[in-house]
Design an enzyme around this catalytic site. Structure first.
Site, PDB file in Angstrom:
ATOM      1  N   TYR A 141       0.874  -1.114  -0.196  1.00 11.76           N
ATOM      2  CA  TYR A 141       0.059   0.093   0.055  1.00 11.76           C
ATOM      3  C   TYR A 141       1.009   1.359   0.046  1.00 11.76           C
ATOM      4  O   TYR A 141       0.598   2.522  -0.344  1.00 11.76           O
ATOM      5  CB  TYR A 141      -1.042  -0.202   1.214  1.00 11.76           C
ATOM      6  CG  TYR A 141      -2.021  -1.030   1.027  1.00 11.76           C
ATOM      7  CD1 TYR A 141      -2.247  -1.749  -0.049  1.00 11.76           C
ATOM      8  CD2 TYR A 141      -2.904  -1.140   2.173  1.00 11.76           C
ATOM      9  CE1 TYR A 141      -3.326  -2.672  -0.132  1.00 11.76           C
ATOM     10  CE2 TYR A 141      -3.965  -2.324   2.409  1.00 11.76           C
ATOM     11  CZ  TYR A 141      -4.135  -3.011   0.950  1.00 11.76           C
ATOM     12  OH  TYR A 141      -5.082  -3.927   0.908  1.00 11.76           O
ATOM     13  N   LYS A 191       4.401 -14.821   0.911  1.00 15.11           N
ATOM     14  CA  LYS A 191       4.264 -15.690  -0.291  1.00 15.11           C
ATOM     15  C   LYS A 191       5.631 -15.861  -0.964  1.00 15.11           C
ATOM     16  O   LYS A 191       5.870 -15.302  -2.014  1.00 15.11           O
ATOM     17  CB  LYS A 191       3.541 -14.564  -1.283  1.00 15.11           C
ATOM     18  CG  LYS A 191       2.958 -15.353  -2.644  1.00 15.11           C
ATOM     19  CD  LYS A 191       1.945 -16.238  -2.444  1.00 15.11           C
ATOM     20  CE  LYS A 191       1.647 -17.102  -3.802  1.00 15.11           C
ATOM     21  NZ  LYS A 191       0.872 -18.272  -3.778  1.00 15.11           N
ATOM     22  N   ASP A 223      -2.009 -17.689   0.432  1.00 13.48           N
ATOM     23  CA  ASP A 223      -3.230 -18.587  -0.123  1.00 13.48           C
ATOM     24  C   ASP A 223      -3.531 -19.726   0.698  1.00 13.48           C
ATOM     25  O   ASP A 223      -4.967 -20.153   0.962  1.00 13.48           O
ATOM     26  CB  ASP A 223      -2.872 -19.042  -1.593  1.00 13.48           C
ATOM     27  CG  ASP A 223      -1.566 -19.628  -1.729  1.00 13.48           C
ATOM     28  OD1 ASP A 223      -0.448 -19.147  -0.968  1.00 13.48           O
ATOM     29  OD2 ASP A 223      -1.406 -20.285  -2.767  1.00 13.48           O
ATOM     30  N   ASP A 247      -4.759  -6.908   5.347  1.00 19.47           N
ATOM     31  CA  ASP A 247      -6.093  -6.507   5.075  1.00 19.47           C
ATOM     32  C   ASP A 247      -7.056  -7.299   4.707  1.00 19.47           C
ATOM     33  O   ASP A 247      -8.160  -7.589   5.302  1.00 19.47           O
ATOM     34  CB  ASP A 247      -5.832  -5.605   4.102  1.00 19.47           C
ATOM     35  CG  ASP A 247      -7.019  -4.334   4.029  1.00 19.47           C
ATOM     36  OD1 ASP A 247      -7.889  -4.399   4.695  1.00 19.47           O
ATOM     37  OD2 ASP A 247      -6.955  -3.712   2.735  1.00 19.47           O
ATOM     38  N   ASP A 251     -10.279  -9.194   7.066  1.00 16.06           N
ATOM     39  CA  ASP A 251     -11.779  -9.236   7.072  1.00 16.06           C
ATOM     40  C   ASP A 251     -12.164 -10.774   6.977  1.00 16.06           C
ATOM     41  O   ASP A 251     -13.370 -10.892   7.354  1.00 16.06           O
ATOM     42  CB  ASP A 251     -11.940  -8.502   5.767  1.00 16.06           C
ATOM     43  CG  ASP A 251     -12.113  -6.917   5.889  1.00 16.06           C
ATOM     44  OD1 ASP A 251     -12.029  -6.713   7.034  1.00 16.06           O
ATOM     45  OD2 ASP A 251     -13.000  -6.566   5.060  1.00 16.06           O
TER      46      ASP A 251
END
Ligand code: NAD
Length: 356
Positions: A141, A191, A223, A247, A251
């Protein structure tokens, strides 16, 4: 103890849930002999209306001079134009930056009495008690370059996933410490099969594991982590990860608990004031009706007591009172009940009075 707490109620239901949470903090202070000095400031749409900016320098200075900041929520239809230069969420970004909070903690506990409100089957939820630690100020970000350009008539967009070693070390250090006080299991999510930044992240985590021998560190690809969070959420204790991965995973984890209104969060830095807020927004659809669920904010206040004021017993007392109220069937409308924001808070206060 004496503590200065800045209140930033914000917009919509923010004011309603923060007002009730202050009653809980005041009761704790009175019962346990603490003095909490509250200062209220504007943030978000209300601040834009009054000052033309989502957070004034004065309000930020007050936050920086405090021991902790309790935020409600910002935003609403009045300030929703995405093209507007001044927007409510800029207040939160300025606050995070100004406080230097680089770690966002979201604890998720699945309460057995609320299992029906979760999309997962109740047996999947048994024993879920995890914390996601999201790096908040670096990663995809914020990395540079970040641009959009037209080259030879074709459009191209670039974002950059960038980390410095010290940014990774400090978030991992915080996560190791958190795991130390919990069940001593840390899952570092990356990752590393694809991303160079993840390979550095993983190497640093492995080196740090040697300094935290009593913590069981595992590495998991993002993943796989996304899949495990719904397949076997009870298998996690503390997860730590990059900004965007976090992020998304926070959620996903939030849905496990059943209601947005229930979940607290803490944003922490290196010793300065922490920022505490429920994960939900300003809920314009129910604002002004007095029916918002205050528990996410009340549980955020518990985190404030734990992490900024180091009042573990007081934090636990609030969490126990919330558990007991939920077990006894106390419900606001979002959980299918009929209690108002104030009545739900009264239920928590009554249990705290009985316990203290
Ligand atoms: P939201 O979280 O405000 O609401 C989503 C749904 O959940 C709504 O139906 C709402 O009524 C319900 N809900 C949320 N909190 C609740 C509570 N405590 N009790 C009962 N029900 C609750 O998300 P949204 O509708 O996407 O956004 C509304 C506004 O909030 C927007 O302006 C958005 O930008 C802003 N927002 C702010 C924050 C923040 O301040 N941190 C976070 C998310 C969204």
């Amino acid at each position: 103890m004496k503590a200065k707490i800045v209140l930033l109620p914000g917009d919509g239901i923010g004011g309603e849930v923060v007002r009730e949470t202050v009653r809980v903090l005041e009761l704790m202070a009175a019962r346990r002999g603490h003095t909490f000095e509250f200062t209220e400031r504007l943030i978000g749409g209300g601040s834009i209306d009054q000052h033309g900016t989502a957070l004034t320098d004065e309000a930020l200075a007050d936050c920086r001079a405090s021991d902790a900041v309790l935020l409600g929520a910002v935003g609403g239809p009045k300030w929703d134009d995405p093209a507007a230069k001044v927007r409510p969420e800029q207040g939160i970004l300025a606050l995070r930056k100004g406080l230097g909070v680089f770690a966002n903690l979201r604890p998720v506990r699945a309460h057995p009495a609320l299992a029906g409100a979760s999309p997962l089957r109740p047996e999947k939820l048994a024993g879920v008690d995890l914390v996601v630690v999201r790096e908040l100020t670096g990663g995809l970000y914020f990395g540079q370059p970040k641009k959009r350009e037209v080259i030879d008539g074709r459009e191209r967009a670039v974002d950059t996933l960038e980390y410095w070693d010290y940014e990774v070390r400090r978030i991992l250090e915080l996560a190791f410490r958190l795991a130390q006080d919990r069940r001593r299991r840390l899952t570092s999510v990356d990752k590393a099969n694809i991303l160079e930044s993840s390979r550095m992240w993983r190497a640093i985590a492995m080196r740090m594991a040697a300094e935290h021998e009593n913590i069981l560190l595992e590495h998991m690809l993002v993943d796989t982590a996304a899949m495990r969070l719904v397949a076997n959420p009870a298998g996690f204790d503390v997860l730590v990860t990059e900004n965007m991965f976090g992020d998304i995973l926070t959620d996903e984890a939030a849905v496990l608990a059943g209601s947005m209104g229930m979940l607290p969060s803490a944003s922490l830095g290196d010793g300065g004031p922490g920022l505490y807020e429920p994960i939900h927004g300003s809920a314009p659809d129910i604002a002004g009706q007095g029916i918002a669920n205050p528990l996410g904010t009340i549980l955020s206040a518990a985190l404030l007591l734990r992490y900024s004021l180091h009042l573990e017993a007081e934090a636990r007392a609030i969490e126990d009172a919330v558990d007991a109220a939920i077990t006894a069937g106390c419900r606001t409308a979002d959980l299918g009940g009929g209690l108002s924001t104030r009545q739900m808070t009264d239920e928590i206060l009554a249990r705290l009075r009985d316990a203290a």
